[in-house]
Design a protein around this motif. Sequence first.
Motif, PDB file in Angstrom:
ATOM      1  N   LEU A 182       0.654  -1.077   0.170  1.00 54.50           N
ATOM      2  CA  LEU A 182      -0.040   0.075  -0.066  1.00 54.50           C
ATOM      3  C   LEU A 182       0.819   1.190   0.071  1.00 54.50           C
ATOM      4  CD1 LEU A 182      -2.994   0.843  -0.082  1.00 54.50           C
ATOM      5  CD2 LEU A 182      -3.063   0.792   2.498  1.00 54.50           C
ATOM      6  N   ASP A 183       2.008   1.345   0.721  1.00 54.95           N
ATOM      7  CA  ASP A 183       2.911   2.442   0.791  1.00 54.95           C
ATOM      8  C   ASP A 183       3.503   2.475  -0.627  1.00 54.95           C
ATOM      9  OD1 ASP A 183       2.363   2.844   3.472  1.00 54.95           O
ATOM     10  OD2 ASP A 183       4.027   1.812   4.073  1.00 54.95           O
ATOM     11  N   ALA A 184       3.658   1.498  -1.222  1.00 56.97           N
ATOM     12  CA  ALA A 184       4.481   1.611  -2.521  1.00 56.97           C
ATOM     13  C   ALA A 184       3.587   2.108  -3.363  1.00 56.97           C
ATOM     14  CB  ALA A 184       5.059   0.267  -3.108  1.00 56.97           C
ATOM     15  N   PHE A 185       2.270   1.780  -3.486  1.00 62.05           N
ATOM     16  CA  PHE A 185       1.416   2.229  -4.335  1.00 62.05           C
ATOM     17  C   PHE A 185       0.839   3.501  -3.983  1.00 62.05           C
ATOM     18  CE2 PHE A 185      -2.820   3.083  -5.340  1.00 62.05           C
ATOM     19  CZ  PHE A 185      -2.985   2.784  -6.827  1.00 62.05           C
ATOM     20  N   THR A 186       0.942   4.019  -2.656  1.00 64.08           N
ATOM     21  CA  THR A 186       0.438   5.622  -2.468  1.00 64.08           C
ATOM     22  C   THR A 186       1.703   6.519  -2.989  1.00 64.08           C
ATOM     23  OG1 THR A 186      -0.627   4.887  -0.550  1.00 64.08           O
ATOM     24  CG2 THR A 186       0.281   7.063  -0.576  1.00 64.08           C
ATOM     25  N   ALA A 187       2.787   5.917  -2.968  1.00 63.69           N
ATOM     26  CA  ALA A 187       4.076   6.755  -3.371  1.00 63.69           C
ATOM     27  C   ALA A 187       3.884   6.812  -5.030  1.00 63.69           C
ATOM     28  CB  ALA A 187       5.539   6.168  -3.269  1.00 63.69           C
ATOM     29  N   LEU A 188       3.298   5.986  -5.693  1.00 63.15           N
ATOM     30  CA  LEU A 188       3.197   6.218  -7.131  1.00 63.15           C
ATOM     31  C   LEU A 188       2.208   7.431  -7.502  1.00 63.15           C
ATOM     32  CD1 LEU A 188       2.957   2.573  -8.469  1.00 63.15           C
ATOM     33  CD2 LEU A 188       4.634   4.065  -8.838  1.00 63.15           C
ATOM     34  N   LEU A 189       1.363   7.710  -6.614  1.00 63.75           N
ATOM     35  CA  LEU A 189       0.417   8.950  -6.615  1.00 63.75           C
ATOM     36  C   LEU A 189       1.114  10.120  -6.301  1.00 63.75           C
ATOM     37  CD1 LEU A 189      -2.794   7.096  -5.013  1.00 63.75           C
ATOM     38  CD2 LEU A 189      -2.184   7.043  -7.398  1.00 63.75           C
TER      39      LEU A 189
ATOM     40  N   PRO B 120       3.819  13.366  -6.750  1.00 58.69           N
ATOM     41  CA  PRO B 120       4.427  13.960  -8.100  1.00 58.69           C
ATOM     42  C   PRO B 120       5.893  12.974  -8.566  1.00 58.69           C
ATOM     43  CG  PRO B 120       3.861  15.711  -6.534  1.00 58.69           C
ATOM     44  CD  PRO B 120       3.736  14.267  -5.765  1.00 58.69           C
ATOM     45  N   GLU B 121       6.546  12.589  -7.623  1.00 60.20           N
ATOM     46  CA  GLU B 121       7.823  11.741  -8.147  1.00 60.20           C
ATOM     47  C   GLU B 121       7.345  10.535  -8.654  1.00 60.20           C
ATOM     48  OE1 GLU B 121      11.929  10.057  -6.527  1.00 60.20           O
ATOM     49  OE2 GLU B 121      10.452  10.774  -5.034  1.00 60.20           O
ATOM     50  N   GLY B 122       6.327   9.771  -8.047  1.00 60.54           N
ATOM     51  CA  GLY B 122       5.689   8.674  -8.596  1.00 60.54           C
ATOM     52  C   GLY B 122       5.079   8.682 -10.053  1.00 60.54           C
ATOM     53  N   ARG B 123       4.470   9.724 -10.004  1.00 64.04           N
ATOM     54  CA  ARG B 123       3.708   9.836 -11.371  1.00 64.04           C
ATOM     55  C   ARG B 123       4.730  10.284 -12.362  1.00 64.04           C
ATOM     56  NH1 ARG B 123      -0.046  13.134  -8.304  1.00 64.04           N
ATOM     57  NH2 ARG B 123       0.680  15.013  -9.460  1.00 64.04           N
ATOM     58  N   ALA B 124       5.791  11.027 -12.173  1.00 66.34           N
ATOM     59  CA  ALA B 124       6.647  11.299 -13.020  1.00 66.34           C
ATOM     60  C   ALA B 124       7.674  10.129 -13.436  1.00 66.34           C
ATOM     61  CB  ALA B 124       7.932  12.278 -12.483  1.00 66.34           C
ATOM     62  N   LEU B 125       7.659   9.087 -12.656  1.00 64.83           N
ATOM     63  CA  LEU B 125       8.460   8.048 -12.824  1.00 64.83           C
ATOM     64  C   LEU B 125       7.458   7.033 -13.789  1.00 64.83           C
ATOM     65  CD1 LEU B 125      10.280   6.189  -9.565  1.00 64.83           C
ATOM     66  CD2 LEU B 125      11.109   6.544 -12.188  1.00 64.83           C
ATOM     67  N   LEU B 126       6.275   6.999 -13.501  1.00 63.15           N
ATOM     68  CA  LEU B 126       5.360   6.215 -14.588  1.00 63.15           C
ATOM     69  C   LEU B 126       5.298   6.500 -15.532  1.00 63.15           C
ATOM     70  CD1 LEU B 126       2.148   5.747 -12.194  1.00 63.15           C
ATOM     71  CD2 LEU B 126       3.471   3.883 -13.225  1.00 63.15           C
TER      72      LEU B 126
ATOM     73  N   GLU C 280      18.772   7.630  -8.985  1.00 67.32           N
ATOM     74  CA  GLU C 280      18.225   8.970  -8.670  1.00 67.32           C
ATOM     75  C   GLU C 280      16.838   8.540  -7.860  1.00 67.32           C
ATOM     76  OE1 GLU C 280      17.234  10.711 -12.428  1.00 67.32           O
ATOM     77  OE2 GLU C 280      19.179  10.513 -13.160  1.00 67.32           O
ATOM     78  N   HIS C 281      16.188   7.377  -7.768  1.00 70.30           N
ATOM     79  CA  HIS C 281      14.986   7.284  -7.021  1.00 70.30           C
ATOM     80  C   HIS C 281      15.319   6.060  -6.135  1.00 70.30           C
ATOM     81  CE1 HIS C 281      13.199  10.079 -10.028  1.00 70.30           C
ATOM     82  NE2 HIS C 281      13.592   9.533 -10.921  1.00 70.30           N
ATOM     83  N   PRO C 282      14.298   6.022  -5.259  1.00 76.37           N
ATOM     84  CA  PRO C 282      14.331   4.821  -4.336  1.00 76.37           C
ATOM     85  C   PRO C 282      14.043   3.651  -4.843  1.00 76.37           C
ATOM     86  CG  PRO C 282      12.997   6.524  -3.321  1.00 76.37           C
ATOM     87  CD  PRO C 282      13.258   7.158  -4.673  1.00 76.37           C
ATOM     88  N   ALA C 283      14.794   2.667  -4.739  1.00 76.87           N
ATOM     89  CA  ALA C 283      14.336   1.389  -5.373  1.00 76.87           C
ATOM     90  C   ALA C 283      13.045   0.771  -5.463  1.00 76.87           C
ATOM     91  CB  ALA C 283      15.542   0.063  -4.727  1.00 76.87           C
ATOM     92  N   GLU C 284      12.353   0.830  -4.156  1.00 78.08           N
ATOM     93  CA  GLU C 284      11.205   0.563  -4.220  1.00 78.08           C
ATOM     94  C   GLU C 284      10.018   1.190  -4.900  1.00 78.08           C
ATOM     95  OE1 GLU C 284      12.786   1.424  -1.658  1.00 78.08           O
ATOM     96  OE2 GLU C 284      13.296  -0.233  -0.345  1.00 78.08           O
ATOM     97  N   LEU C 285      10.379   2.421  -5.386  1.00 81.37           N
ATOM     98  CA  LEU C 285       9.429   3.286  -5.983  1.00 81.37           C
ATOM     99  C   LEU C 285       9.749   2.952  -7.598  1.00 81.37           C
ATOM    100  CD1 LEU C 285       7.340   5.726  -6.341  1.00 81.37           C
ATOM    101  CD2 LEU C 285       9.172   7.319  -6.270  1.00 81.37           C
ATOM    102  N   VAL C 286      10.978   2.557  -7.889  1.00 76.12           N
ATOM    103  CA  VAL C 286      11.099   2.269  -9.290  1.00 76.12           C
ATOM    104  C   VAL C 286      10.528   0.658  -9.476  1.00 76.12           C
ATOM    105  CG1 VAL C 286      13.074   1.465 -10.827  1.00 76.12           C
ATOM    106  CG2 VAL C 286      13.260   3.546  -9.273  1.00 76.12           C
TER     107      VAL C 286
END
Length: 396
Positions: free
Chosen positions: A11-18, A20-26, A47-53
């Motif tokens: 859930l934390d990883a998913f929330t991070a996607l929402l 700005p940094e997560g949306r830019a990565l997407l 440049e980004h946290p491994a979990e977010l990538v």
Amino acid sequence: MADNDPVNDHLDAFTALLAPEGRALLDAVRDTDPADELAVATRLRREHPAELVSAALGQARLRQRAAAKFGTEDAGRMYFTPNGVEQSTRASVAAYRAARMRELGIGSVADLCCGIGGDAIALARAGIRVLAVDRDPLTVAAARANMAALGLADLVEVREADVTEVGTAGFDAVFVDPARRGGRGRIFDPEAYSPPLSWAVETARTTAHAALKVAPGIPHEAVPGDAEAEWISDGGDVKEAVLWFGTAPGAIRATLLPGPRSLLSRGLPDPGVRPVGRYLYEPDGAVIRAHLVAEVAESLDGGLVDATIAYVTADTLRPTPYATAYEITDQLPFNVKKLKALLRERAVGTLTVKKRGSAVEPEELRRKVKPQGPNAATVFLTRVAGAPTMLVGHPA
């Protein structure tokens, strides 16, 4: 819950996607080829946290898979879980059902077991107000994100709750899509659905209208007498069955998309068996599941090739949306050598193998006959009046 709880981690990883940094990565990984994932991940992790990538790449994969159900444009903006991609309703089917609800005058729906929100999206786009409920926190987060991403948040309230504890008073209709998969795959017993079909039926009877999505293999005897049963196919593939309440009790229909085209049961007796004529008709899977082969046979002035096989044969070619027609050129007793010789004589290199009532696998037959040549043909492995038979022909 403990900090290392896997549910919280996802859930934390998913929330991070929402964020700005997560949306830019997407956006950055949107069109990543699976073969390039490792190299892309290695570069981005500088440049980004491994979990977010990892979460972004995983979401990109899910979006690519979901394009077949939701279309490239919507899938590219939506958020998914693995189960959500697998179990959600195809957008064309959801849109058809939402349009039917709109025609019934339904203005509000309690969507129970909403998943990532596929049906809620279609309902909202039809102008229907929706309460979308699911008990899984990650699924709820995805559904909520989808309503925001598609501009539907004003019409859809997403709630995390046990659907069996949600009141449906005040809604024009209930839509229930029980989970039909477990740890061992698909669940075939309707009472093993989550929640069970019996609960869904009881809930359906509390509102003026209701629609229950069930597996297309549901036994006809499991359909309540006060429900209308509808089997739906899309592009020739059977997608689901729906039990409607408050429409036409006892009615049975097969609906084919695109269209829609609907065939209603008239309670006809089983068609008679007759010799193979010039044409063979293969009924759509929804027609077969709905037990409406007799209605198709009557419209074609045809009969069955065998009492237990859903192939209709006739002497004339008549257009019908409910079956695919083939012109039959040859009828042979089942014999691989004879078929091989016939195909060689006709210079058939492209062979389509269809079977009904035969244990032979199409790929196995292709390997044995080794088709070669510029021409194409279709062979049906079936039974004719009880005898294993091969029918050779081509689309009419």
